[in-house]
Design a protein around this motif. Structure first.
Motif, PDB file in Angstrom:
ATOM      1  N   GLU A  18       0.812  -1.239   0.115  1.00  0.00           N
ATOM      2  CA  GLU A  18       0.070   0.017  -0.015  1.00  0.00           C
ATOM      3  C   GLU A  18       0.770   1.420   0.021  1.00  0.00           C
ATOM      4  O   GLU A  18       0.551   2.192  -0.727  1.00  0.00           O
ATOM      5  CB  GLU A  18      -0.870   0.088   1.145  1.00  0.00           C
ATOM      6  N   ALA A  19       1.967   1.254   1.014  1.00  0.00           N
ATOM      7  CA  ALA A  19       2.781   2.515   1.188  1.00  0.00           C
ATOM      8  C   ALA A  19       3.792   2.450   0.224  1.00  0.00           C
ATOM      9  O   ALA A  19       4.221   3.797  -0.559  1.00  0.00           O
ATOM     10  CB  ALA A  19       3.082   2.709   2.553  1.00  0.00           C
ATOM     11  N   GLU A  21       4.638   1.520  -2.914  1.00  0.00           N
ATOM     12  CA  GLU A  21       4.618   2.032  -4.230  1.00  0.00           C
ATOM     13  C   GLU A  21       4.833   3.461  -4.478  1.00  0.00           C
ATOM     14  O   GLU A  21       5.485   4.077  -5.120  1.00  0.00           O
ATOM     15  CB  GLU A  21       3.520   1.306  -4.746  1.00  0.00           C
ATOM     16  N   TRP A  22       3.838   4.077  -3.533  1.00  0.00           N
ATOM     17  CA  TRP A  22       4.109   5.650  -3.578  1.00  0.00           C
ATOM     18  C   TRP A  22       5.406   6.081  -2.893  1.00  0.00           C
ATOM     19  O   TRP A  22       5.832   7.050  -3.600  1.00  0.00           O
ATOM     20  CB  TRP A  22       2.798   6.468  -2.849  1.00  0.00           C
ATOM     21  N   ASN A  23       5.626   5.584  -1.932  1.00  0.00           N
ATOM     22  CA  ASN A  23       6.793   6.247  -1.005  1.00  0.00           C
ATOM     23  C   ASN A  23       8.193   6.088  -1.810  1.00  0.00           C
ATOM     24  O   ASN A  23       9.118   6.797  -1.744  1.00  0.00           O
ATOM     25  CB  ASN A  23       6.985   5.573   0.174  1.00  0.00           C
ATOM     26  N   SER A  24       8.411   4.989  -2.892  1.00  0.00           N
ATOM     27  CA  SER A  24       9.449   4.833  -3.651  1.00  0.00           C
ATOM     28  C   SER A  24       9.360   5.415  -4.978  1.00  0.00           C
ATOM     29  O   SER A  24      10.104   5.199  -5.859  1.00  0.00           O
ATOM     30  CB  SER A  24       9.537   3.246  -3.741  1.00  0.00           C
ATOM     31  N   SER A  25       8.249   6.064  -5.280  1.00  0.00           N
ATOM     32  CA  SER A  25       7.988   6.604  -6.706  1.00  0.00           C
ATOM     33  C   SER A  25       8.635   7.606  -6.901  1.00  0.00           C
ATOM     34  O   SER A  25       9.065   8.524  -6.107  1.00  0.00           O
ATOM     35  CB  SER A  25       6.455   7.015  -6.734  1.00  0.00           C
ATOM     36  N   GLN A  27       7.796  10.260  -8.422  1.00  0.00           N
ATOM     37  CA  GLN A  27       7.135  11.541  -7.944  1.00  0.00           C
ATOM     38  C   GLN A  27       7.143  11.855  -6.585  1.00  0.00           C
ATOM     39  O   GLN A  27       7.377  13.131  -6.212  1.00  0.00           O
ATOM     40  CB  GLN A  27       5.759  11.396  -8.598  1.00  0.00           C
ATOM     41  N   CYS A  28       7.058  10.808  -5.828  1.00  0.00           N
ATOM     42  CA  CYS A  28       7.115  11.177  -4.245  1.00  0.00           C
ATOM     43  C   CYS A  28       8.588  11.635  -3.836  1.00  0.00           C
ATOM     44  O   CYS A  28       8.794  12.863  -3.313  1.00  0.00           O
ATOM     45  CB  CYS A  28       6.970  10.025  -3.585  1.00  0.00           C
ATOM     46  N   THR A  31       9.081  15.228  -5.084  1.00  0.00           N
ATOM     47  CA  THR A  31       8.509  16.326  -4.578  1.00  0.00           C
ATOM     48  C   THR A  31       9.057  16.454  -3.285  1.00  0.00           C
ATOM     49  O   THR A  31       9.243  17.579  -2.825  1.00  0.00           O
ATOM     50  CB  THR A  31       7.031  15.794  -4.086  1.00  0.00           C
ATOM     51  N   GLU A  32       9.577  15.426  -2.476  1.00  0.00           N
ATOM     52  CA  GLU A  32      10.307  15.470  -1.210  1.00  0.00           C
ATOM     53  C   GLU A  32      11.496  16.432  -1.385  1.00  0.00           C
ATOM     54  O   GLU A  32      11.835  17.449  -0.650  1.00  0.00           O
ATOM     55  CB  GLU A  32      10.672  14.081  -0.829  1.00  0.00           C
TER      56      GLU A  32
END
Length: 120
Positions: A18-19, A21-25, A27-28, A31-32
């Protein structure tokens, strides 16, 4: 379950389907990087600076702000979720964060300190 077991599960959940895929993307991560760079370039740190972050989440942003402030200022981290607050506070203590946040578990609309007190 003791706090160390909860912390272990927290670390595992950071890369859960759940997390993770986004946390490692890209885009994420982008943005960070852009946000951190903006803060670093746009705000001067001074003795006694006070910063507030609303919404701890995974705590990465709060960790960064604490490192950014070094020993010159203090960070207050606010979240409405008591489990998130408890885990974040414990994790910073366990990891020996050099400038841990003051954690407040409340609804931001019930927070009684004047907003003008903080930079962010």
């Amino acid at each position: 379950m003791d706090m160390d077991e909860k912390l272990f599960r927290y670390y595992l959940d950071l890369k859960s389907p759940e997390a993770g895929e986004w946390n490692s993307s890209p885009q994420c991560l982008y943005t960070e990087m852009v946000t951190r760079d903006y803060i670093r370039k746009s705000f001067a740190i001074f003795d006694g600076i006070k910063v507030c972050n609303v919404g701890i989440g995974a705590g990465d942003w709060d960790d960064y702000l604490g490192y950014w402030l070094k020993e010159t200022g203090e960070l207050t981290s606010i979240d409405i979720d008591s489990e998130i607050c408890e885990m974040f506070e414990y994790r910073q203590q366990r990891e020996r964060h050099p400038n841990p946040a003051k954690v407040i578990c409340t609804n931001i609309f019930n927070f009684d300190e004047p907003v003008e007190t903080f930079l962010l």
